[in-house]
Enzyme design. Structure first.
Site, PDB file in Angstrom:
ATOM      1  N   SER A  50       0.854  -1.197   0.000  1.00 30.06           N
ATOM      2  CA  SER A  50       0.000   0.000   0.000  1.00 30.06           C
ATOM      3  C   SER A  50       0.887   1.244   0.000  1.00 30.06           C
ATOM      4  O   SER A  50       2.106   1.153   0.226  1.00 30.06           O
ATOM      5  CB  SER A  50      -0.869   0.001   1.259  1.00 30.06           C
ATOM      6  OG  SER A  50      -0.022   0.146   2.392  1.00 30.06           O
ATOM      7  N   ASP A  83      -1.184  -1.564  -3.964  1.00 25.78           N
ATOM      8  CA  ASP A  83      -2.512  -1.687  -3.376  1.00 25.78           C
ATOM      9  C   ASP A  83      -3.109  -0.285  -3.176  1.00 25.78           C
ATOM     10  O   ASP A  83      -2.444   0.609  -2.633  1.00 25.78           O
ATOM     11  CB  ASP A  83      -2.357  -2.409  -2.017  1.00 25.78           C
ATOM     12  CG  ASP A  83      -3.667  -2.885  -1.442  1.00 25.78           C
ATOM     13  OD1 ASP A  83      -4.621  -3.083  -2.211  1.00 25.78           O
ATOM     14  OD2 ASP A  83      -3.738  -3.080  -0.203  1.00 25.78           O
ATOM     15  N   HIS A  84      -4.337  -0.099  -3.619  1.00 23.90           N
ATOM     16  CA  HIS A  84      -5.075   1.162  -3.400  1.00 23.90           C
ATOM     17  C   HIS A  84      -4.318   2.420  -3.801  1.00 23.90           C
ATOM     18  O   HIS A  84      -4.186   3.361  -2.991  1.00 23.90           O
ATOM     19  CB  HIS A  84      -5.515   1.297  -1.930  1.00 23.90           C
ATOM     20  CG  HIS A  84      -6.551   0.305  -1.525  1.00 23.90           C
ATOM     21  ND1 HIS A  84      -7.878   0.401  -1.890  1.00 23.90           N
ATOM     22  CD2 HIS A  84      -6.454  -0.836  -0.804  1.00 23.90           C
ATOM     23  CE1 HIS A  84      -8.551  -0.637  -1.407  1.00 23.90           C
ATOM     24  NE2 HIS A  84      -7.706  -1.404  -0.748  1.00 23.90           N
ATOM     25  N   HIS A 232     -11.474  -7.466  -1.632  1.00 27.43           N
ATOM     26  CA  HIS A 232     -10.676  -6.773  -0.606  1.00 27.43           C
ATOM     27  C   HIS A 232     -11.245  -7.124   0.762  1.00 27.43           C
ATOM     28  O   HIS A 232     -12.348  -7.633   0.879  1.00 27.43           O
ATOM     29  CB  HIS A 232     -10.744  -5.252  -0.830  1.00 27.43           C
ATOM     30  CG  HIS A 232      -9.843  -4.798  -1.925  1.00 27.43           C
ATOM     31  ND1 HIS A 232      -8.729  -4.026  -1.692  1.00 27.43           N
ATOM     32  CD2 HIS A 232      -9.872  -5.039  -3.255  1.00 27.43           C
ATOM     33  CE1 HIS A 232      -8.123  -3.803  -2.854  1.00 27.43           C
ATOM     34  NE2 HIS A 232      -8.796  -4.410  -3.815  1.00 27.43           N
ATOM     35  N   GLY A 233     -10.464  -6.851   1.785  1.00 27.42           N
ATOM     36  CA  GLY A 233     -10.949  -7.112   3.140  1.00 27.42           C
ATOM     37  C   GLY A 233     -11.264  -8.578   3.347  1.00 27.42           C
ATOM     38  O   GLY A 233     -12.229  -8.939   4.016  1.00 27.42           O
ATOM     39  N   ASN A 275      -7.440 -10.316  -1.165  1.00 25.67           N
ATOM     40  CA  ASN A 275      -6.500  -9.453  -0.442  1.00 25.67           C
ATOM     41  C   ASN A 275      -6.426  -9.776   1.051  1.00 25.67           C
ATOM     42  O   ASN A 275      -7.458  -9.788   1.734  1.00 25.67           O
ATOM     43  CB  ASN A 275      -6.926  -7.994  -0.606  1.00 25.67           C
ATOM     44  CG  ASN A 275      -6.570  -7.449  -1.967  1.00 25.67           C
ATOM     45  OD1 ASN A 275      -6.265  -8.200  -2.890  1.00 25.67           O
ATOM     46  ND2 ASN A 275      -6.602  -6.137  -2.091  1.00 25.67           N
TER      47      ASN A 275
HETATM   48  P1  13P Z   1      -7.810  -7.280   5.246  1.00 28.68           P
HETATM   49  O1  13P Z   1      -7.784  -6.098   6.152  1.00 28.68           O
HETATM   50  O2  13P Z   1      -9.079  -8.066   5.409  1.00 28.68           O
HETATM   51  O3  13P Z   1      -6.628  -8.140   5.377  1.00 28.68           O
HETATM   52  O4  13P Z   1      -7.844  -6.730   3.739  1.00 28.68           O
HETATM   53  C1  13P Z   1      -6.673  -6.283   3.121  1.00 28.68           C
HETATM   54  C2  13P Z   1      -6.947  -5.572   1.845  1.00 28.68           C
HETATM   55  O5  13P Z   1      -8.017  -5.610   1.282  1.00 28.68           O
HETATM   56  C3  13P Z   1      -5.830  -4.817   1.265  1.00 28.68           C
HETATM   57  O6  13P Z   1      -6.183  -4.119   0.118  1.00 28.68           O
HETATM   58  O1  G3H Z   2      -5.876  -1.154   2.159  1.00 25.93           O
HETATM   59  C1  G3H Z   2      -5.744  -1.754   3.194  1.00 25.93           C
HETATM   60  C2  G3H Z   2      -4.566  -2.540   3.532  1.00 25.93           C
HETATM   61  O2  G3H Z   2      -4.829  -3.336   4.645  1.00 25.93           O
HETATM   62  C3  G3H Z   2      -3.352  -1.696   3.683  1.00 25.93           C
HETATM   63  O3  G3H Z   2      -3.358  -1.016   4.877  1.00 25.93           O
HETATM   64  O4  G3H Z   2      -2.569   1.280   4.262  1.00 25.93           O
HETATM   65  O5  G3H Z   2      -2.357   0.429   6.601  1.00 25.93           O
HETATM   66  O6  G3H Z   2      -0.913  -0.503   4.782  1.00 25.93           O
HETATM   67  P1  G3H Z   2      -2.240   0.113   5.151  1.00 25.93           P
HETATM   68 ZN    ZN Z   3      -8.069  -3.231   0.049  1.00 33.00          ZN
END
Ligand code: 13P
Ligand code: G3H
Ligand code: ZN
Length: 354
Positions: A50, A83-84, A232-233, A275
């Site tokens: 991320s 990520d994101h 995700h999640g 994810n």
């Molecule tokens: P979790 O918090 O469920 O592990 O999800 C991570 C995620 O979606 C990162 O983009």
């Molecule tokens: O997007 C969610 C992921 O769990 C990443 O989290 O931004 O704290 O690294 P983070």
């Molecule tokens: Zn995510």
């Protein structure tokens, strides 16, 4: 170099109906654990970082750690995914430092907390797709806002995600809009909202269809059978890790994650990228707590980190096996970015609605 793009990896997963866990990397130990688990199970690797993780480690350290993983495990196809990503500039800097895939999360504005509208999402995502595909790099988009169907709340955590109430239709990706979004942006993979949220506090009870809408995923898959869906999640927030944390001085309230069986159900309906960050954080935290409470006079940082690395290896092995990517690594021959770029330019990579 065994770097692979997300698109090639998920095309293989789609062809053979398996899912790829996308593990979030936050430090050396988590990276080592993920690649070691992949090696032990002959699994391809999907590493994601991320923006927060990039800032924590620093891009130069992260890049060299990625390179070290590729050097140490040359036989494994390894995808490096952002990520994101919150805007084009973030995605560009990731591409410049060697990521083979980026997520442009246009479901939120560039502040990563205000829900956007459809037009904004399409235009931001399409502009990332244009730049990325010219370089052979894959793009994941997101339509719908992650949050709880139980409470209607967005899922602000660690500075990411919306804080406040959302309408049910914002919390569930609309299948028709999903088909339009994929056609208008050309994304390689689509993250959908179905009641999951980031972090440990996803559900107050083991989720059923009211609060974890697997039927939404099935409906999107029916419209977009060739599009790789992303959950995700998707951490399971295992009870044994909640107990480990709480038995060693932690104070986590009882909570529930996404059961592995539900992820397996999703894999049958086009979910190809799953994810996982929270489960790894919990394995590391619980193990550190246990070591430090059992060794109160110790100041051995390596001793404190090693058990977490071991637990994370076990956790990742289980995910690789359950999602079906174990045994697939040596069946994949990574294509170069140049070849991927040629394929995009030739127009043979477009996803189509059913
Ligand atoms: P979790 O918090 O469920 O592990 O999800 C991570 C995620 O979606 C990162 O983009
Ligand atoms: O997007 C969610 C992921 O769990 C990443 O989290 O931004 O704290 O690294 P983070
Ligand atoms: Zn995510």
């Amino acid at each position: 170099m065994a770097l692979i793009t997300l698109r090639q990896l998920l095309d293989h997963a789609g062809e053979h109906t398996y899912g790829m866990p996308a593990f979030n990397i936050t430090n050396l130990e988590t990276l080592q654990a993920v690649v070691e688990a992949a090696d032990r199970t002959n699994s391809p690797v999907l590493l994601q970082a991320s923006s927060t993780a990039r800032k924590y480690m620093g891009d130069a350290f992260l890049r060299h750690m990625f390179e070290a993983a590729v050097e140490q495990y040359p036989h494994l196809p390894i995808c490096l995914h952002l990520d994101h990503g919150n805007e084009l500039a973030t995605c560009m800097s990731a591409m410049d430092m060697g990521f083979t895939s980026v997520m442009m999360d246009g479901s939120l504005l560039a502040d990563a907390k205000t829900p956007s509208d459809y037009a904004y999402n399409v235009s931001e995502t399409a502009s990332v797709v244009e730049v990325a595909h010219a370089r052979g790099i894959s793009v994941e988009g997101e339509l719908g806002v992650l949050g709880s169907l139980e409470t209607g709340m967005g899922e602000k955590e660690d500075g990411h995600g919306f804080e406040g109430m959302l309408a049910r239709n914002q919390l569930l990706t609309d299948p028709d809009e999903a088909a339009q979004f994929v056609a208008e942006t050309g994304v390689d993979a689509l993250a959908v909202a179905c009641g999951t949220s980031h972090g440990a506090y996803k559900f107050s009870r083991r989720p059923n269809g009211d609060i974890l809408a697997m039927d939404t995923i099935e409906a999107i898959h029916a419209k977009l059978p060739n599009t790789h869906l992303v959950m995700h999640g998707a951490s399971t927030v295992p009870q044994y890790l909640q107990d480990l944390i709480n038995e060693n001085g932690g104070e986590m309230a009882q909570t529930f994650g996404v059961p592995l069986e539900e992820v397996e159900r999703g894999i049958k309906s086009g979910v190809r990228k799953i994810n996982i960050d929270t489960d790894i954080r919990m394995a590391m935290t619980g193990s550190m707590r246990e070591f430090l409470s059992n060794n109160r006079s110790s100041f051995d940082t390596r001793g404190a980190l090693k058990p977490g690395r071991e637990r994370t290896i076990e956790l990742c092995i289980e995910r690789n096996e359950r999602f079906g990517c174990a045994g697939q690594a040596d069946k994949i021959k990574p294509l170069s970015l140049e070849l991927m770029a040629d394929r995009y330019a030739a127009g043979v990579m477009n996803h189509r609605a059913a």
